[in-house]
Design a protein around this motif. Structure first.
Motif, PDB file in Angstrom:
ATOM      1  N   ASN A 176       8.947  10.855  15.617  1.00  0.00           N
ATOM      2  CA  ASN A 176       9.270   9.753  16.524  1.00  0.00           C
ATOM      3  C   ASN A 176       9.101   8.379  15.893  1.00  0.00           C
ATOM      4  O   ASN A 176       9.608   7.389  16.422  1.00  0.00           O
ATOM      5  CB  ASN A 176       8.478   9.891  17.821  1.00  0.00           C
ATOM      6  N   ARG A 177       8.415   8.309  14.738  1.00  0.00           N
ATOM      7  CA  ARG A 177       8.408   7.042  13.988  1.00  0.00           C
ATOM      8  C   ARG A 177       9.853   6.612  13.718  1.00  0.00           C
ATOM      9  O   ARG A 177      10.189   5.426  13.833  1.00  0.00           O
ATOM     10  CB  ARG A 177       7.672   7.211  12.643  1.00  0.00           C
ATOM     11  N   LEU A 178      10.694   7.565  13.334  1.00  0.00           N
ATOM     12  CA  LEU A 178      12.102   7.277  13.034  1.00  0.00           C
ATOM     13  C   LEU A 178      12.797   6.646  14.236  1.00  0.00           C
ATOM     14  O   LEU A 178      13.412   5.577  14.132  1.00  0.00           O
ATOM     15  CB  LEU A 178      12.794   8.593  12.647  1.00  0.00           C
TER      16      LEU A 178
ATOM     17  N   HIS B 120      -2.264  12.873  15.639  1.00  0.00           N
ATOM     18  CA  HIS B 120      -2.822  12.393  14.366  1.00  0.00           C
ATOM     19  C   HIS B 120      -1.705  11.639  13.655  1.00  0.00           C
ATOM     20  O   HIS B 120      -0.627  12.181  13.439  1.00  0.00           O
ATOM     21  CB  HIS B 120      -3.313  13.564  13.506  1.00  0.00           C
ATOM     22  N   CYS B 121      -1.969  10.400  13.261  1.00  0.00           N
ATOM     23  CA  CYS B 121      -0.901   9.580  12.674  1.00  0.00           C
ATOM     24  C   CYS B 121      -0.523  10.020  11.268  1.00  0.00           C
ATOM     25  O   CYS B 121       0.536   9.647  10.775  1.00  0.00           O
ATOM     26  CB  CYS B 121      -1.307   8.115  12.706  1.00  0.00           C
ATOM     27  N   LEU B 122      -1.400  10.793  10.604  1.00  0.00           N
ATOM     28  CA  LEU B 122      -1.165  11.309   9.249  1.00  0.00           C
ATOM     29  C   LEU B 122      -1.198  10.170   8.211  1.00  0.00           C
ATOM     30  O   LEU B 122      -0.822   9.060   8.558  1.00  0.00           O
ATOM     31  CB  LEU B 122       0.165  12.065   9.159  1.00  0.00           C
ATOM     32  N   PRO B 123      -1.585  10.429   6.989  1.00  0.00           N
ATOM     33  CA  PRO B 123      -1.984  11.733   6.469  1.00  0.00           C
ATOM     34  C   PRO B 123      -3.329  12.174   7.037  1.00  0.00           C
ATOM     35  O   PRO B 123      -4.128  11.333   7.452  1.00  0.00           O
ATOM     36  CB  PRO B 123      -2.088  11.482   4.959  1.00  0.00           C
ATOM     37  N   ALA B 124      -3.561  13.511   7.052  1.00  0.00           N
ATOM     38  CA  ALA B 124      -4.779  14.069   7.625  1.00  0.00           C
ATOM     39  C   ALA B 124      -5.723  14.547   6.535  1.00  0.00           C
ATOM     40  O   ALA B 124      -5.275  15.064   5.502  1.00  0.00           O
ATOM     41  CB  ALA B 124      -4.416  15.248   8.527  1.00  0.00           C
TER      42      ALA B 124
ATOM     43  N   ALA C  76      -3.791  -3.697  12.685  1.00  0.00           N
ATOM     44  CA  ALA C  76      -2.867  -3.115  13.672  1.00  0.00           C
ATOM     45  C   ALA C  76      -1.831  -2.208  13.024  1.00  0.00           C
ATOM     46  O   ALA C  76      -1.428  -2.427  11.872  1.00  0.00           O
ATOM     47  CB  ALA C  76      -2.155  -4.238  14.434  1.00  0.00           C
ATOM     48  N   HIS C  77      -1.407  -1.221  13.806  1.00  0.00           N
ATOM     49  CA  HIS C  77      -0.324  -0.322  13.373  1.00  0.00           C
ATOM     50  C   HIS C  77       0.612  -0.098  14.567  1.00  0.00           C
ATOM     51  O   HIS C  77       0.698   0.987  15.128  1.00  0.00           O
ATOM     52  CB  HIS C  77      -0.917   1.001  12.886  1.00  0.00           C
ATOM     53  N   PRO C  78       1.333  -1.160  14.952  1.00  0.00           N
ATOM     54  CA  PRO C  78       2.112  -1.070  16.196  1.00  0.00           C
ATOM     55  C   PRO C  78       3.232  -0.032  16.165  1.00  0.00           C
ATOM     56  O   PRO C  78       3.491   0.627  17.185  1.00  0.00           O
ATOM     57  CB  PRO C  78       2.662  -2.487  16.380  1.00  0.00           C
ATOM     58  N   CYS C  79       3.917   0.118  15.024  1.00  0.00           N
ATOM     59  CA  CYS C  79       5.008   1.112  14.969  1.00  0.00           C
ATOM     60  C   CYS C  79       4.465   2.514  15.232  1.00  0.00           C
ATOM     61  O   CYS C  79       5.074   3.314  15.940  1.00  0.00           O
ATOM     62  CB  CYS C  79       5.708   1.075  13.617  1.00  0.00           C
ATOM     63  N   GLN C  80       3.305   2.815  14.656  1.00  0.00           N
ATOM     64  CA  GLN C  80       2.710   4.142  14.845  1.00  0.00           C
ATOM     65  C   GLN C  80       2.359   4.376  16.310  1.00  0.00           C
ATOM     66  O   GLN C  80       2.633   5.443  16.868  1.00  0.00           O
ATOM     67  CB  GLN C  80       1.455   4.274  13.990  1.00  0.00           C
ATOM     68  N   VAL C  81       1.766   3.387  16.928  1.00  0.00           N
ATOM     69  CA  VAL C  81       1.315   3.604  18.311  1.00  0.00           C
ATOM     70  C   VAL C  81       2.497   3.658  19.272  1.00  0.00           C
ATOM     71  O   VAL C  81       2.462   4.404  20.258  1.00  0.00           O
ATOM     72  CB  VAL C  81       0.249   2.556  18.690  1.00  0.00           C
TER      73      VAL C  81
ATOM     74  N   TRP D  93       6.603  -5.526   6.579  1.00  0.00           N
ATOM     75  CA  TRP D  93       5.587  -5.716   5.535  1.00  0.00           C
ATOM     76  C   TRP D  93       4.366  -4.866   5.847  1.00  0.00           C
ATOM     77  O   TRP D  93       3.813  -4.958   6.953  1.00  0.00           O
ATOM     78  CB  TRP D  93       5.200  -7.186   5.414  1.00  0.00           C
ATOM     79  N   ARG D  94       3.969  -4.057   4.885  1.00  0.00           N
ATOM     80  CA  ARG D  94       2.674  -3.347   4.947  1.00  0.00           C
ATOM     81  C   ARG D  94       1.724  -4.060   4.010  1.00  0.00           C
ATOM     82  O   ARG D  94       1.962  -4.120   2.798  1.00  0.00           O
ATOM     83  CB  ARG D  94       2.828  -1.872   4.551  1.00  0.00           C
ATOM     84  N   THR D  95       0.680  -4.626   4.580  1.00  0.00           N
ATOM     85  CA  THR D  95      -0.281  -5.378   3.775  1.00  0.00           C
ATOM     86  C   THR D  95      -1.675  -5.219   4.360  1.00  0.00           C
ATOM     87  O   THR D  95      -1.898  -4.346   5.204  1.00  0.00           O
ATOM     88  CB  THR D  95       0.152  -6.856   3.663  1.00  0.00           C
TER      89      THR D  95
ATOM     90  N   LYS E  77       0.868  -1.188   0.000  1.00  0.00           N
ATOM     91  CA  LYS E  77       0.000   0.000   0.000  1.00  0.00           C
ATOM     92  C   LYS E  77       0.899   1.231   0.000  1.00  0.00           C
ATOM     93  O   LYS E  77       2.085   1.134   0.305  1.00  0.00           O
ATOM     94  CB  LYS E  77      -0.842   0.066   1.280  1.00  0.00           C
ATOM     95  N   HIS E  78       0.279   2.383  -0.250  1.00  0.00           N
ATOM     96  CA  HIS E  78       1.040   3.631  -0.238  1.00  0.00           C
ATOM     97  C   HIS E  78       1.626   3.907   1.144  1.00  0.00           C
ATOM     98  O   HIS E  78       1.073   3.491   2.154  1.00  0.00           O
ATOM     99  CB  HIS E  78       0.129   4.813  -0.604  1.00  0.00           C
ATOM    100  N   SER E  79       2.720   4.677   1.175  1.00  0.00           N
ATOM    101  CA  SER E  79       3.298   5.116   2.450  1.00  0.00           C
ATOM    102  C   SER E  79       4.221   6.298   2.213  1.00  0.00           C
ATOM    103  O   SER E  79       4.961   6.326   1.233  1.00  0.00           O
ATOM    104  CB  SER E  79       4.114   3.987   3.082  1.00  0.00           C
ATOM    105  N   THR E  80       4.176   7.250   3.108  1.00  0.00           N
ATOM    106  CA  THR E  80       5.190   8.304   3.160  1.00  0.00           C
ATOM    107  C   THR E  80       6.059   8.104   4.399  1.00  0.00           C
ATOM    108  O   THR E  80       7.279   7.899   4.308  1.00  0.00           O
ATOM    109  CB  THR E  80       4.528   9.696   3.200  1.00  0.00           C
ATOM    110  N   ARG E  81       5.462   8.139   5.585  1.00  0.00           N
ATOM    111  CA  ARG E  81       6.212   8.100   6.831  1.00  0.00           C
ATOM    112  C   ARG E  81       6.885   6.756   7.099  1.00  0.00           C
ATOM    113  O   ARG E  81       8.070   6.703   7.444  1.00  0.00           O
ATOM    114  CB  ARG E  81       5.297   8.433   8.035  1.00  0.00           C
ATOM    115  N   THR E  82       6.118   5.683   6.968  1.00  0.00           N
ATOM    116  CA  THR E  82       6.658   4.374   7.368  1.00  0.00           C
ATOM    117  C   THR E  82       7.851   4.013   6.488  1.00  0.00           C
ATOM    118  O   THR E  82       8.915   3.626   6.986  1.00  0.00           O
ATOM    119  CB  THR E  82       5.549   3.309   7.278  1.00  0.00           C
ATOM    120  N   ARG E  83       7.669   4.188   5.181  1.00  0.00           N
ATOM    121  CA  ARG E  83       8.757   3.847   4.264  1.00  0.00           C
ATOM    122  C   ARG E  83       9.996   4.716   4.516  1.00  0.00           C
ATOM    123  O   ARG E  83      11.106   4.205   4.681  1.00  0.00           O
ATOM    124  CB  ARG E  83       8.280   4.025   2.816  1.00  0.00           C
TER     125      ARG E  83
HETATM  126  N1   CP Z   1       1.092   7.068   9.618  1.00  0.00           N
HETATM  127  C1   CP Z   1       1.586   6.328   8.604  1.00  0.00           C
HETATM  128  O1   CP Z   1       1.724   5.113   8.701  1.00  0.00           O
HETATM  129  O2   CP Z   1       1.959   7.069   7.524  1.00  0.00           O
HETATM  130  P1   CP Z   1       2.274   6.471   6.070  1.00  0.00           P
HETATM  131  O3   CP Z   1       0.994   5.828   5.584  1.00  0.00           O
HETATM  132  O4   CP Z   1       2.671   7.659   5.257  1.00  0.00           O
HETATM  133  O5   CP Z   1       3.359   5.465   6.192  1.00  0.00           O
END
Ligand code: CP
Length: 304
Positions: free
Chosen positions: A288-290, A260-264, A128-133, A101-103, A49-55
């Motif tokens: 802080n994701r980093l 807000h985990c973003l995107p908003a 689940a989104h454990p890294c975000q939380v 893996w993002r799936t 799936k798409h990602s900005t922050r996680t990737r």
């Molecule tokens: N919050 C979050 O997971 O952002 P991305 O979808 O951009 O990775």
């Protein structure tokens, strides 16, 4: 910790340890002395799936730690042409030291982890989104000093963010309230686990009741359907009142944080004014994701 697939597999001590290691990585990064704890290690970053922050936070974090992060678009892999996940897992596990893996389906991620033979990290599933939380908990602790006893309220769709905030908040000793429309409740197993925490957990469909006296109010996109579709129109109707506005936040503590985990989607789950008023908190959360993912990688791969 063998993998990071969902927060309910962790103990409270393991969560606090991740946050402590993340704080240290952040301090060292700001001091310009990133430890090269992933020297010689390779991490597959497989995204369906798409990602900005996680990737990007993973790519940059692994680089800072001296390792190699390989971005793999699942759409370009044989998995998209029908190669079974079981075979993909057994192949990647022979090349890489870890797979993110993002799936979509949590069961696919868990099956993958059983077969890969290396640690697997959930980069977001529908469940689940454990890294975000973990980044959210890091941000709250950083700004408030403590987690235990503080009231965390999530307002929105009972999907991956709700599920993980409920579990993560309760494991960290927080009082957690989840506010969703009845038709968008969190996962049944998450609610069962949460109710074992007695009065520390509360579910409601009334945003004002849920936000009352909160120290932290979190939300996430709830209009996940493509614009103009029937589902999007339905969600816009179903989530009336589920927007973080100045008026709604009057019920929270006067100094309440907003996450807000973003995107908003401004004007849907959060007003532009509330977003901008709390932008420092929201972008600390993104930063802080980093640091928190570096901590997870160091614990899984470098014995931290
Ligand atoms: N919050 C979050 O997971 O952002 P991305 O979808 O951009 O990775």
């Amino acid at each position: 910790m063998e993998h990071l697939l969902k927060l309910s597999s962790l103990t409270p001590d393991e969560i606090i340890h991740i946050l402590d290691v993340a704080d240290e990585y952040k301090r060292l990064h700001k001091a310009g002395t990133d430890p090269k704890d992933l020297q010689g290690k390779a991490v597959a970053l497989m995204f369906g799936k798409h990602s900005t922050r996680t990737r990007t936070s993973l790519e940059v974090g692994i680089y800072q730690m001296g390792g190699l992060g390989t971005y793999l678009s699942a759409a370009d892999m044989q998995i998209a042409r029908g190669e079974p996940i079981q075979d993909t897992a057994r192949v990647l596990g022979r090349y890489y030291d870890c797979v993110v893996w993002r799936t979509y389906r949590q069961c696919d991620l868990e099956e993958f982890a059983e077969l890969a033979g290396v640690p697997v990290i959930n980069g977001l599933t529908d469940y689940a989104h454990p890294c975000q939380v973990l980044a959210d908990l890091m941000t709250i602790r950083e700004r408030r000093g403590t987690l235990a006893g503080r009231k965390l309220c999530f307002v929105g769709d009972g999907g991956s963010m709700a599920n993980s905030l409920i579990v993560g908040g309760l494991l960290a000793g927080m009082q957690v309230t989840c506010v969703c429309p009845e038709a968008y409740r969190p996962a049944a197993d998450v609610l069962m686990l949460a109710h074992k925490y007695g009065s520390a957990f509360h579910f409601t469909s009334d945003p004002v009741e849920g936000v009352r006296d909160a120290d932290v109010v979190a939300t996430a996109v709830w209009n996940t359907a493509a614009p103009g579709t029937a589902e999007s129109e339905q969600r816009l109707r179903d989530f009336v009142g589920f927007q973080l506005t100045g008026k709604l936040l009057e019920a929270a503590k006067p100094d309440a944080m907003v996450l807000h985990c973003l995107p908003a989607h401004r004007g849907e789950e959060i007003s532009t004014a509330v977003f901008e008023q709390h932008a420092d908190e929201i972008f600390d959360e993104a930063e802080n994701r980093l640091h928190v993912q570096k901590a997870v990688l160091a614990i899984l791969l470098a014995g931290k």
